[in-house]
Motif scaffolding. Structure first.
Motif, PDB file in Angstrom:
ATOM      1  N   ARG A  94      -7.714  -1.157  12.824  1.00 13.48           N
ATOM      2  CA  ARG A  94      -6.344  -0.745  13.348  1.00 13.48           C
ATOM      3  C   ARG A  94      -5.765   0.336  13.021  1.00 13.48           C
ATOM      4  NH1 ARG A  94      -6.111  -6.595  12.067  1.00 13.48           N
ATOM      5  NH2 ARG A  94      -5.412  -6.125  10.059  1.00 13.48           N
ATOM      6  N   SER A 144      10.153  -8.705   2.510  1.00 13.43           N
ATOM      7  CA  SER A 144       9.243  -7.458   2.082  1.00 13.43           C
ATOM      8  C   SER A 144       8.197  -8.490   1.418  1.00 13.43           C
ATOM      9  CB  SER A 144       9.764  -6.485   1.339  1.00 13.43           C
ATOM     10  OG  SER A 144      10.365  -6.904   0.090  1.00 13.43           O
ATOM     11  N   GLY A 145       8.271  -9.544   0.683  1.00 14.65           N
ATOM     12  CA  GLY A 145       7.224 -10.174   0.289  1.00 14.65           C
ATOM     13  C   GLY A 145       6.277 -10.685   1.197  1.00 14.65           C
ATOM     14  N   SER A 193      -7.770  -1.440   7.758  1.00 12.46           N
ATOM     15  CA  SER A 193      -8.806  -2.155   8.843  1.00 12.46           C
ATOM     16  C   SER A 193      -8.892  -1.032  10.107  1.00 12.46           C
ATOM     17  CB  SER A 193      -8.204  -3.305   9.451  1.00 12.46           C
ATOM     18  OG  SER A 193      -7.193  -3.155  10.310  1.00 12.46           O
ATOM     19  N   GLY A 224       0.928  -1.170   0.067  1.00 15.35           N
ATOM     20  CA  GLY A 224       0.267   0.130   0.012  1.00 15.35           C
ATOM     21  C   GLY A 224       0.849   1.179   0.077  1.00 15.35           C
ATOM     22  N   ARG A 271      -6.975 -14.730  -8.630  1.00 11.62           N
ATOM     23  CA  ARG A 271      -5.914 -14.865  -9.931  1.00 11.62           C
ATOM     24  C   ARG A 271      -6.294 -16.235 -10.949  1.00 11.62           C
ATOM     25  NH1 ARG A 271      -0.664 -14.375  -6.297  1.00 11.62           N
ATOM     26  NH2 ARG A 271      -0.616 -12.270  -5.823  1.00 11.62           N
ATOM     27  N   GLY A 325      -4.795  -8.573   1.706  1.00 10.26           N
ATOM     28  CA  GLY A 325      -4.684 -10.025   1.872  1.00 10.26           C
ATOM     29  C   GLY A 325      -5.814 -10.644   1.190  1.00 10.26           C
ATOM     30  N   LEU A 360     -12.240   0.166   5.888  1.00 11.64           N
ATOM     31  CA  LEU A 360     -12.894  -0.483   4.777  1.00 11.64           C
ATOM     32  C   LEU A 360     -14.211  -1.349   4.984  1.00 11.64           C
ATOM     33  CD1 LEU A 360     -12.685  -2.085   2.027  1.00 11.64           C
ATOM     34  CD2 LEU A 360     -11.374  -3.966   2.930  1.00 11.64           C
ATOM     35  N   GLY A 362       5.263  -8.682   3.663  1.00 11.81           N
ATOM     36  CA  GLY A 362       4.805  -7.467   4.483  1.00 11.81           C
ATOM     37  C   GLY A 362       5.636  -6.775   5.351  1.00 11.81           C
TER      38      GLY A 362
HETATM   39  N1  LIG Z   1       4.863  -7.762  -0.439  1.00  8.71           N
HETATM   40  C1  LIG Z   1       4.646  -8.269  -1.676  1.00  8.71           C
HETATM   41  O1  LIG Z   1       5.764  -8.431  -2.038  1.00  8.71           O
HETATM   42  C2  LIG Z   1       3.462  -8.670  -2.219  1.00  8.71           C
HETATM   43  C3  LIG Z   1       3.462  -8.844  -3.568  1.00  8.71           C
HETATM   44  C4  LIG Z   1       2.416  -9.188  -4.193  1.00  8.71           C
HETATM   45  C5  LIG Z   1       1.417  -9.356  -3.693  1.00  8.71           C
HETATM   46  N2  LIG Z   1       1.144  -8.829  -2.266  1.00  8.71           N
HETATM   47  C6  LIG Z   1      -0.133  -9.275  -1.617  1.00  8.71           C
HETATM   48  O2  LIG Z   1      -0.670  -8.014  -1.152  1.00  8.71           O
HETATM   49  C7  LIG Z   1      -1.133  -8.093   0.056  1.00  8.71           C
HETATM   50  C8  LIG Z   1      -0.796  -7.118   1.103  1.00  8.71           C
HETATM   51  O3  LIG Z   1       0.722  -7.583   1.161  1.00  8.71           O
HETATM   52  P1  LIG Z   1       1.607  -6.598   2.212  1.00  8.71           P
HETATM   53  O4  LIG Z   1       2.959  -6.924   1.908  1.00  8.71           O
HETATM   54  O5  LIG Z   1       1.335  -4.958   1.717  1.00  8.71           O
HETATM   55  O6  LIG Z   1       1.240  -6.748   3.546  1.00  8.71           O
HETATM   56  P2  LIG Z   1       0.956  -5.731   4.960  1.00  8.71           P
HETATM   57  O7  LIG Z   1       2.252  -5.040   5.033  1.00  8.71           O
HETATM   58  O8  LIG Z   1       0.949  -6.809   6.156  1.00  8.71           O
HETATM   59  O9  LIG Z   1      -0.082  -4.954   4.727  1.00  8.71           O
HETATM   60  C9  LIG Z   1      -1.616  -5.349   4.876  1.00  8.71           C
HETATM   61  C10 LIG Z   1      -2.491  -4.131   4.610  1.00  8.71           C
HETATM   62  O10 LIG Z   1      -3.885  -4.688   4.589  1.00  8.71           O
HETATM   63  C11 LIG Z   1      -4.539  -3.961   5.591  1.00  8.71           C
HETATM   64  N3  LIG Z   1      -5.676  -5.161   6.136  1.00  8.71           N
HETATM   65  C12 LIG Z   1      -5.384  -6.286   6.667  1.00  8.71           C
HETATM   66  N4  LIG Z   1      -6.650  -6.786   7.102  1.00  8.71           N
HETATM   67  C13 LIG Z   1      -7.646  -5.902   6.619  1.00  8.71           C
HETATM   68  C14 LIG Z   1      -9.074  -5.942   6.641  1.00  8.71           C
HETATM   69  N5  LIG Z   1      -9.699  -6.878   7.257  1.00  8.71           N
HETATM   70  N6  LIG Z   1      -9.562  -4.799   6.217  1.00  8.71           N
HETATM   71  C15 LIG Z   1      -8.739  -3.698   5.809  1.00  8.71           C
HETATM   72  N7  LIG Z   1      -7.567  -3.702   5.675  1.00  8.71           N
HETATM   73  C16 LIG Z   1      -6.811  -4.752   5.984  1.00  8.71           C
HETATM   74  C17 LIG Z   1      -3.631  -3.737   6.647  1.00  8.71           C
HETATM   75  O11 LIG Z   1      -4.422  -2.696   7.325  1.00  8.71           O
HETATM   76  P3  LIG Z   1      -3.948  -2.114   8.867  1.00  8.71           P
HETATM   77  O12 LIG Z   1      -2.931  -1.266   9.027  1.00  8.71           O
HETATM   78  O13 LIG Z   1      -5.181  -1.613   9.266  1.00  8.71           O
HETATM   79  O14 LIG Z   1      -3.552  -3.646   9.672  1.00  8.71           O
HETATM   80  C18 LIG Z   1      -2.376  -3.397   5.800  1.00  8.71           C
HETATM   81  O15 LIG Z   1      -2.700  -1.971   5.269  1.00  8.71           O
HETATM   82  C19 LIG Z   1      -1.057  -9.863   0.526  1.00  8.71           C
HETATM   83  O16 LIG Z   1      -2.407 -10.513  -0.023  1.00  8.71           O
HETATM   84  C20 LIG Z   1      -0.006 -10.027  -0.181  1.00  8.71           C
HETATM   85  O17 LIG Z   1      -0.200 -11.343  -0.680  1.00  8.71           O
HETATM   86  C21 LIG Z   1       2.539  -8.886  -1.629  1.00  8.71           C
END
Ligand SMILES: NC(=O)c1ccc[n+]([C@@H]2O[C@H](COP(=O)([O-])OP(=O)(O)OC[C@H]3O[C@@H](n4cnc5c(N)ncnc54)[C@H](OP(=O)(O)O)[C@@H]3O)[C@@H](O)[C@H]2O)c1
Length: 337
Positions: A40, A159-160, A38, A16, A100, A74, A58, A162
């Motif tokens: 949080r 970082s993959g 969320s 994000g 996907r 997620g 959301l 999070g």
């Molecule tokens: N990191 C990568 O390289 C990568 C690559 C491709 C795809 N992705 C995918 O992208 C997604 C997020 O990855 P990330 O690495 O950014 O994870 P992250 O750093 O853990 O961030 C998760 C985000 O989702 C929000 N969230 C979680 N539960 C929620 C809910 N119930 N309602 C609304 N918001 C919610 C969190 O908000 P809060 O601050 O409120 O907790 C936070 O903004 C995952 O599905 C992951 O598989 C990641």
């Protein structure tokens, strides 16, 4: 390009935050921006283009007709909210694995299959990070001589997993250097000074879900179900950027020199392949960059149509947020409103 009401779901996460940087850097035309997460994070303030935005909660009713939703909160969250967003008339570019492999959902890498965007019905899926960089590097070769088989081993950064996983690597490394314990929370085992041959959960056939994503997403994006992919995905103590050792078998021989020439003209690819001067792609050099870097290109010593490559890209940018923003740009070019 027309401007769009734009909404980032998961705005506080690792992907994000990268979305916001990329929207700013690419001057993405936004008529109104909303940031969702969320409970949080609801109420937090995030700066974008010199203005402060409040993170909103959301809900099922968060969306509007014509809005572009960039989503990375997620898989479970996407499964829940995306149908509501689509019903409202919004389009969702979803970074999770939730949709996907749904046959009617296009799975898009703009350098590889941009045409697939046009058949969307409200959802466009962004592939897995390790798949994106691999197909960006392989599609130009596949176009010259069909790839029959891919054997890939990944070296994926924390970082993959999070923002919390990045924090765990930093804090665990420091704790261990200070000879203090730091039990794993985000990973099944210690990640500092270690490698884990385990990303996502194991399935009955011995492969992990991450490995199977690389198999089936590659076939879907390359529009060729006959490509045989064998993947081993490894988590390494690198903060950002995934690396991949990729071995391909093509129908007709492509020499290493031909591969260098093909890839140096390919969109989104930079060839860094000068072993005499110790030049090859590395995660530290690709961090913050948009391109996929390819090097160590060499012909198999025994198998005439085998070729090895080393592929590195920033997983938070091309592997996630950048690819999704490029999809959104194509949507605007196609007249989405
Ligand atoms: N990191 C990568 O390289 C990568 C690559 C491709 C795809 N992705 C995918 O992208 C997604 C997020 O990855 P990330 O690495 O950014 O994870 P992250 O750093 O853990 O961030 C998760 C985000 O989702 C929000 N969230 C979680 N539960 C929620 C809910 N119930 N309602 C609304 N918001 C919610 C969190 O908000 P809060 O601050 O409120 O907790 C936070 O903004 C995952 O599905 C992951 O598989 C990641």
């Amino acid at each position: 390009m027309a401007s769009a009401k734009t909404c980032v779901v998961g705005a506080t996460g690792a992907v994000g935050q990268e979305f916001l940087r990329i929207l700013e850097q690419r001057d993405f035309p936004i008529s109104r921006l909303r940031l969702l997460a969320s409970e949080r994070s609801a109420g937090k303030r995030i700066a974008f283009r010199g203005k402060d935005y409040t993170v909103e909660l959301l809900t099922e009713n968060s969306f509007e007709k014509g809005e572009i939703i960039l989503s990375s909160a997620g898989g479970g969250t996407s499964k829940w909210f995306v149908p509501h967003a689509v019903k409202s008339g919004a389009v969702v570019v979803d970074n999770t694995s939730a949709f996907r492999m749904e046959p009617e959902v296009p799975l898009v890498v703009p350098e590889v299959n941009p045409h697939a965007i046009q058949r969307h019905k409200g959802i466009i899926a962004n592939p897995n990070c390790s798949t994106i960089q691999m197909v960006v590097a392989l599609k130009p070769l596949h176009d010259v001589s069909r790839i029959k088989r891919i054997v890939v081993s990944t070296y994926q950064s924390v970082s993959g997993k999070g923002a919390k996983a990045m924090e765990e690597l930093r804090l665990q490394t420091k704790a261990l250097l200070d000879e203090k314990p730091y039990p794993p929370k985000e990973f099944p085992w210690q990640i500092a000074f270690n490698c884990l041959p385990h990303i996502d959960s194991f399935t009955d056939n011995g492969f992990t879900k991450e490995e199977l994503k690389m198999v089936y997403e590659t076939q879907k994006i390359m529009e060729d179900d006959s490509i045989a992919v064998n993947a081993t995905t490894i988590r390494v103590p690198v903060l950002r950027s995934h690396s991949e050792s990729v071995y391909i078998e093509t129908e007709k021989k492509i020499t290493a020199q031909q591969a260098r020439e093909i890839l140096s003209k390919a969109p989104g690819v930079i060839v860094v392949d000068d072993p005499a001067n110790n030049k090859y792609p590395m995660p530290v050099d690709s961090e913050g960059r948009d391109e996929t870097f390819v090097g160590r290109i060499r012909e198999d010593l025994f198998f005439p149509t085998g070729l090895s490559l080393w592929v590195v890209s920033d997983n938070l940018r091309k592997g996630a947020a950048l690819n999704a923003v490029q999809i959104a740009e194509k949507l605007l070019q196609l007249g989405w409103s």
